[in-house]
Design a protein around this motif. Sequence first.
Motif, PDB file in Angstrom:
ATOM      1  N   ILE A   1      13.368 -13.903   8.252  1.00  8.48           N
ATOM      2  CA  ILE A   1      14.414 -13.691   9.242  1.00  8.48           C
ATOM      3  C   ILE A   1      14.196 -14.740  10.332  1.00  8.48           C
ATOM      4  N   SER A   2      15.254 -15.148  10.982  1.00  8.28           N
ATOM      5  CA  SER A   2      15.149 -16.217  11.974  1.00  8.28           C
ATOM      6  C   SER A   2      15.884 -15.829  13.251  1.00  8.28           C
ATOM      7  N   PHE A   3      15.200 -15.929  14.393  1.00  8.68           N
ATOM      8  CA  PHE A   3      15.807 -15.608  15.681  1.00  8.68           C
ATOM      9  C   PHE A   3      16.754 -16.722  16.132  1.00  8.68           C
ATOM     10  N   LEU A   4      17.756 -16.345  16.881  1.00 11.89           N
ATOM     11  CA  LEU A   4      18.654 -17.322  17.478  1.00 11.89           C
ATOM     12  C   LEU A   4      17.921 -18.163  18.513  1.00 11.89           C
ATOM     13  N   GLU A   5      16.982 -17.542  19.241  1.00  9.16           N
ATOM     14  CA  GLU A   5      16.214 -18.248  20.260  1.00  9.16           C
ATOM     15  C   GLU A   5      14.825 -17.631  20.375  1.00  9.16           C
ATOM     16  N   ASN A   6      13.922 -18.339  21.017  1.00  7.08           N
ATOM     17  CA  ASN A   6      12.540 -17.887  21.152  1.00  7.08           C
ATOM     18  C   ASN A   6      12.450 -16.625  22.001  1.00  7.08           C
ATOM     19  N   ARG A   7      11.782 -15.597  21.465  1.00  3.25           N
ATOM     20  CA  ARG A   7      11.652 -14.320  22.152  1.00  3.25           C
ATOM     21  C   ARG A   7      10.208 -13.866  22.304  1.00  3.25           C
ATOM     22  N   GLY A   8       9.253 -14.599  21.749  1.00  4.30           N
ATOM     23  CA  GLY A   8       7.848 -14.263  21.951  1.00  4.30           C
ATOM     24  C   GLY A   8       7.248 -13.494  20.782  1.00  4.30           C
ATOM     25  N   LEU A   9       5.917 -13.468  20.763  1.00  2.00           N
ATOM     26  CA  LEU A   9       5.183 -12.899  19.638  1.00  2.00           C
ATOM     27  C   LEU A   9       5.463 -11.413  19.442  1.00  2.00           C
ATOM     28  N   SER A  10       5.480 -10.647  20.527  1.00  2.00           N
ATOM     29  CA  SER A  10       5.715  -9.211  20.382  1.00  2.00           C
ATOM     30  C   SER A  10       7.082  -8.941  19.761  1.00  2.00           C
ATOM     31  N   ALA A  11       8.097  -9.699  20.150  1.00  2.00           N
ATOM     32  CA  ALA A  11       9.431  -9.538  19.574  1.00  2.00           C
ATOM     33  C   ALA A  11       9.429  -9.886  18.089  1.00  2.00           C
ATOM     34  N   ALA A  12       8.694 -10.939  17.719  1.00  7.54           N
ATOM     35  CA  ALA A  12       8.630 -11.332  16.313  1.00  7.54           C
ATOM     36  C   ALA A  12       7.956 -10.245  15.476  1.00  7.54           C
ATOM     37  N   ILE A  13       6.879  -9.672  15.998  1.00  4.43           N
ATOM     38  CA  ILE A  13       6.193  -8.598  15.278  1.00  4.43           C
ATOM     39  C   ILE A  13       7.092  -7.376  15.174  1.00  4.43           C
ATOM     40  N   LYS A  14       7.770  -7.033  16.269  1.00  5.05           N
ATOM     41  CA  LYS A  14       8.685  -5.895  16.275  1.00  5.05           C
ATOM     42  C   LYS A  14       9.789  -6.079  15.237  1.00  5.05           C
ATOM     43  N   ALA A  15      10.361  -7.276  15.173  1.00  6.61           N
ATOM     44  CA  ALA A  15      11.410  -7.548  14.189  1.00  6.61           C
ATOM     45  C   ALA A  15      10.864  -7.389  12.777  1.00  6.61           C
ATOM     46  N   GLY A  16       9.631  -7.838  12.574  1.00  9.53           N
ATOM     47  CA  GLY A  16       9.001  -7.646  11.276  1.00  9.53           C
ATOM     48  C   GLY A  16       8.872  -6.177  10.934  1.00  9.53           C
ATOM     49  N   PHE A  17       8.378  -5.387  11.888  1.00 11.88           N
ATOM     50  CA  PHE A  17       8.254  -3.940  11.677  1.00 11.88           C
ATOM     51  C   PHE A  17       9.616  -3.336  11.294  1.00 11.88           C
ATOM     52  N   ASP A  18      10.663  -3.758  11.985  1.00  6.77           N
ATOM     53  CA  ASP A  18      11.998  -3.193  11.759  1.00  6.77           C
ATOM     54  C   ASP A  18      12.518  -3.503  10.357  1.00  6.77           C
ATOM     55  N   HIS A  19      12.141  -4.658   9.807  1.00  4.98           N
ATOM     56  CA  HIS A  19      12.733  -5.105   8.542  1.00  4.98           C
ATOM     57  C   HIS A  19      11.879  -4.800   7.317  1.00  4.98           C
ATOM     58  N   VAL A  20      10.626  -4.432   7.510  1.00  2.20           N
ATOM     59  CA  VAL A  20       9.762  -4.122   6.365  1.00  2.20           C
ATOM     60  C   VAL A  20      10.220  -2.823   5.704  1.00  2.20           C
ATOM     61  N   GLU A  21      10.232  -2.817   4.375  1.00  2.00           N
ATOM     62  CA  GLU A  21      10.640  -1.636   3.621  1.00  2.00           C
ATOM     63  C   GLU A  21       9.522  -1.094   2.729  1.00  2.00           C
ATOM     64  N   THR A  22       8.406  -1.804   2.625  1.00  2.00           N
ATOM     65  CA  THR A  22       7.283  -1.347   1.810  1.00  2.00           C
ATOM     66  C   THR A  22       6.463  -0.317   2.587  1.00  2.00           C
ATOM     67  N   PRO A  23       5.680   0.530   1.895  1.00  2.00           N
ATOM     68  CA  PRO A  23       4.900   1.554   2.594  1.00  2.00           C
ATOM     69  C   PRO A  23       3.775   1.004   3.461  1.00  2.00           C
ATOM     70  N   LEU A  24       3.338  -0.220   3.197  1.00  3.52           N
ATOM     71  CA  LEU A  24       2.283  -0.853   3.987  1.00  3.52           C
ATOM     72  C   LEU A  24       2.770  -2.195   4.489  1.00  3.52           C
ATOM     73  N   LEU A  25       2.341  -2.549   5.700  1.00  2.00           N
ATOM     74  CA  LEU A  25       2.648  -3.870   6.217  1.00  2.00           C
ATOM     75  C   LEU A  25       1.388  -4.496   6.804  1.00  2.00           C
ATOM     76  N   GLY A  26       1.390  -5.802   6.844  1.00  2.00           N
ATOM     77  CA  GLY A  26       0.285  -6.544   7.441  1.00  2.00           C
ATOM     78  C   GLY A  26       0.815  -7.591   8.386  1.00  2.00           C
ATOM     79  N   TYR A  27      -0.099  -8.253   9.058  1.00  2.00           N
ATOM     80  CA  TYR A  27       0.276  -9.271  10.039  1.00  2.00           C
ATOM     81  C   TYR A  27      -0.806 -10.344  10.041  1.00  2.00           C
ATOM     82  N   ILE A  28      -0.390 -11.599  10.027  1.00  2.00           N
ATOM     83  CA  ILE A  28      -1.334 -12.715  10.116  1.00  2.00           C
ATOM     84  C   ILE A  28      -0.622 -13.856  10.839  1.00  2.00           C
TER      85      ILE A  28
END
Length: 237
Positions: A66-93
């Motif tokens: 997924i790609s943001f229209l503009e820079n929103r910061g790391l917390s926003a990027a992680i939050k967007a990831g959380f919102d879009h994940v559909e698997t029972p487990l998620l990770g972050y790196i």
Amino acid sequence: MSYEFTIIVPVYNEEDNLERVEKEFNKYFEIAAKPTKVLFVNDGSKDKSQELIETICKRSPNFEYISFLENRGLSAAIKAGFDHVETPLLGYIDSDLQTAPEDFNLLLEHIEAYDLVTGVRANRKDSFVKNMSSTIANGIRRAFTHDGMDDTGCPLKVIKTDYAKRIPMFKGLHRFLPAMILLQEGKIIQIPVQHFPRIAGTAKFGFWNRLIGPLQDCFAYLWMKKKYINYTIAKKG
């Protein structure tokens, strides 16, 4: 493939790292403890990161973005990831790969018994100033949250997705993920992982925003802890 684990990779101006990210994850997919895919979250990069991400995703169905229209910061990027994940487990790196995808297997060994498993960087390969500011910031945060975690800044985590989706994110909250799982009465643990020097690109945080930002965020966390709503449904009809 029926995926069970999605790894969120925030990206901000990391064009020099992305081919290595693809290479390292293709190696990890072969040994992954669970069927795994990668979700790039492009946080409004100004370089060629988006072009490279799209090329990587076309080469393999194990990568998506997924790609943001503009820079929103790391917390926003992680939050967007959380919102879009559909698997029972998620990770972050992080996309700088100062931690190793293969170490996700170490964390996954513990995820059935815990709701968040975070890495703690052993033998950190950062500069003295970066290590010292991180140590101070972790000490301040630990004093406020009592989460018992030594290295919440470690960019290697595994979380049960239903817990992650209930985290009310705000800017800076990526430093408080273990504490936010505790607010949900979840269980957390930290596991030593490898750490490597940054090979390409530049760090996005300096000395002062590693100290001042976390201190300000601690007060936001205390307010949220006081107001946090937590409930368990006993019956449904």
